[in-house]
Motif scaffolding. Structure first.
Motif, short mmCIF file in Angstrom:
data_model
loop_
_atom_site.label_atom_id
_atom_site.label_comp_id
_atom_site.label_asym_id
_atom_site.label_seq_id
_atom_site.Cartn_x
_atom_site.Cartn_y
_atom_site.Cartn_z
N HIS A 9 0.84 -1.18 0.00
CA HIS A 9 0.00 0.00 0.00
C HIS A 9 0.87 1.23 0.00
O HIS A 9 2.03 1.19 0.44
CB HIS A 9 -0.91 0.03 1.24
N PRO A 148 -10.76 0.38 2.25
CA PRO A 148 -11.58 -0.77 1.89
C PRO A 148 -12.41 -1.32 3.05
O PRO A 148 -13.58 -1.66 2.88
CB PRO A 148 -10.54 -1.81 1.43
N ILE A 292 -8.94 -7.26 0.58
CA ILE A 292 -8.51 -6.14 -0.26
C ILE A 292 -7.61 -5.18 0.51
O ILE A 292 -6.69 -4.58 -0.05
CB ILE A 292 -9.73 -5.41 -0.84
N SER A 293 -7.84 -5.03 1.83
CA SER A 293 -6.97 -4.17 2.63
C SER A 293 -5.54 -4.69 2.63
O SER A 293 -4.59 -3.92 2.67
CB SER A 293 -7.49 -4.10 4.07
N HIS A 296 -4.42 -5.57 -2.53
CA HIS A 296 -5.22 -4.87 -3.53
C HIS A 296 -5.25 -5.60 -4.86
O HIS A 296 -6.16 -5.40 -5.68
CB HIS A 296 -4.71 -3.44 -3.72
N ARG A 299 -8.49 -7.39 -6.11
CA ARG A 299 -9.70 -6.69 -6.54
C ARG A 299 -10.29 -7.27 -7.82
O ARG A 299 -11.48 -7.59 -7.89
CB ARG A 299 -9.40 -5.20 -6.73
N ILE A 345 -15.96 -2.92 -4.40
CA ILE A 345 -14.63 -2.91 -4.98
C ILE A 345 -14.50 -1.78 -5.99
O ILE A 345 -13.41 -1.26 -6.24
CB ILE A 345 -14.31 -4.27 -5.62
N ASP A 348 -12.83 1.07 -4.55
CA ASP A 348 -11.40 0.83 -4.35
C ASP A 348 -10.59 1.00 -5.63
O ASP A 348 -9.39 1.26 -5.58
CB ASP A 348 -11.17 -0.57 -3.77
N ARG A 351 -10.84 5.25 -5.88
CA ARG A 351 -10.27 6.11 -4.82
C ARG A 351 -8.80 6.47 -5.06
O ARG A 351 -8.43 7.64 -4.93
CB ARG A 351 -10.45 5.42 -3.46
#
Length: 441
Positions: A9, A148, A292-293, A296, A299, A345, A348, A351
């Motif tokens: 991330h 997420p 997803i956190s 990613h 997704r 999703i 996500d 964003r």
């Protein structure tokens, strides 16, 4: 591979909100508003047969309630996003609650079809102001890496509103009657309005909200154009479009009639299966949020997996000779429960591609996708039911057409969105390092 296929991330940016207990309380008030909105929105899903009797209408007219409500909701998404970016969450949510309450109260008390339609339109307008506001609230009170989980958490509590509708309202309709049931749900809006006015704040102390966006027509066009130019925004909208509508249509209106009139179930058994959809949604929502956190890169596989599973289970249920067995209907409802979490999703994807000052606008564009698909499908099923003499199996084939359209757009945009996201994350990391180095100097 996308920029985040490694599971990493972006670094936490300076000034990122810290979260904490106060953030949980403020965000919890926003989620409670969304919970009430979903109770109001989904109440017709368990009252469809009662509504047809009360207003003496057929399938097409019955579907008009949900179509109008969803039409207003979808049409309001971009304006609401702009309003949230301009005026903040508290003001927009307050207006939304007032409209929600007025619409539900009007629906409780009116006896004519025309007035009932107007009431659902007002309700849809208020409903449209809730979810985008809650997303914006979460982004202002919690670190970006929690995005997420925050989005899926909001959706989870919203589905609890569906649970109230399927478990409680269906019973109240037969014990307390139409007017008392819908009036009672409307009173929940008055309670949450008080909580908003007393305790809600747009952002924590020391964390200024992004600068308010001007509402002049030229500025609005620039805001919309900048958001739409991002491939991640468009991909997010089509992900939302393709994944959400099948479960939404089932819960919002046509699930109960399909299970009772086409599959021969009792209303009690049909209500239990609608509860399975809601329970599956809530469980899978938290699973998707956690996955997803951390990764990613999951997704796209999750999105395509849900689309494929939904198409596959409908392809088995609809041509089944006679009534489908209960185990197959349970599988259908479990899979439909994944539609809501999969639609989240879409946010996500959108964003990371947009700056904070465009978050409301971008969320509106994404959220418009699924509700547009739901509106089209609601209308198509209602028209086909009237045209085919209530042939639910043929009418529900509309699902495949809408899915195919959305899937084609997802496959077309995913490469562009991945490349753009790599560029955005690289720039963010460089700016973060420069900021940290400047602070140390």
């Amino acid at each position: 591979m996308s920029a985040t296929d490694t599971g990493r991330h972006p670094l936490r940016l300076p000034g990122d909100p810290p979260g904490g207990p106060r953030a949980g309380v403020v965000w919890g008030i926003g989620v409670l508003v969304y919970f009430i909105a979903v109770v109001h929105r989904s109440s017709l899903g368990v009252a469809g047969i009662d509504a047809a009797d009360r207003f003496h209408i057929g399938a097409s007219a019955l579907s008009s309630f949900s179509i109008l409500q969803v039409l207003v909701y979808a049409g309001m998404q971009i304006p609401v996003g702009l309003l949230v970016d301009r005026f903040g969450t508290k003001r927009v949510l307050s207006v939304g609650v007032v409209l929600l309450t007025a619409g539900q109260l009007g629906f409780a008390l009116c006896h004519s079809y025309g007035l009932a339609l107007a009431a659902r339109a007002v309700l849809g307008c208020g409903d449209a102001m809730t979810f985008i506001s809650v997303l914006r609230l979460g982004s202002r009170w919690f670190p970006a890496r929690r995005g997420p989980l925050i989005a899926q958490g909001a959706a989870l509590f919203g589905m609890a509103g569906n649970l109230v509708s399927t478990l409680l309202l269906a019973r109240l309709l037969h014990s307390a009657g139409w007017a008392r049931t819908f009036t009672g749900t409307a009173l929940g809006g008055a309670l949450v309005l008080v909580l908003i006015l007393l305790f809600m704040k747009d952002a924590p102390e020391g964390h200024r909200a992004p600068p308010a966006q001007p509402m002049a027509p030229a500025a609005v066009r620039r805001q919309l154009a900048a958001a739409w130019r991002e491939p991640g925004t468009r991909l997010g909208m089509w992900v939302h479009f393709t994944t959400q509508f099948s479960g939404m249509v089932f819960l919002l209106l046509w699930g109960m009639p399909f299970l009772v009139e086409s599959e021969g179930l009792s209303r009690a058994d049909a209500g239990t299966l609608l509860t399975v959809v809601v329970a599956s949604n809530m469980v899978l929502g938290m699973v998707f949020g956690q996955v997803i956190s951390r990764h990613h890169g999951a997704r796209t596989p999750l999105t395509l997996g849900v689309i494929g599973a939904t198409a596959a289970v409908w392809a088995v249920v609809l041509p089944w000779p006679g009534h489908a067995p209960m185990w197959l209907l349970v599988v259908l409802c479990v899979v439909l429960g994944a539609c809501g979490p999969a639609s989240m999703i879409g946010f996500d994807f959108a964003r990371p591609a947009n700056p904070p000052e465009r978050l409301g606008t971008v969320s509106g564009i994404v959220n418009m996708g699924g509700f547009t698909a739901s509106m089209v499908t609601l209308l198509a099923i209602g028209v086909l039911l009237d045209a085919t003499g209530d042939d639910y199996r043929l009418s529900f084939c509309t699902v495949f057409v809408v899915q195919l359209l959305g899937l084609a757009q997802i496959l077309r945009l995913r490469g562009k969105a991945a490349r753009r996201e790599r560029e955005t994350i690289t720039v963010s990391r460089v700016e973060t390092v420069h900021t940290v180095e400047a602070g140390a100097a």
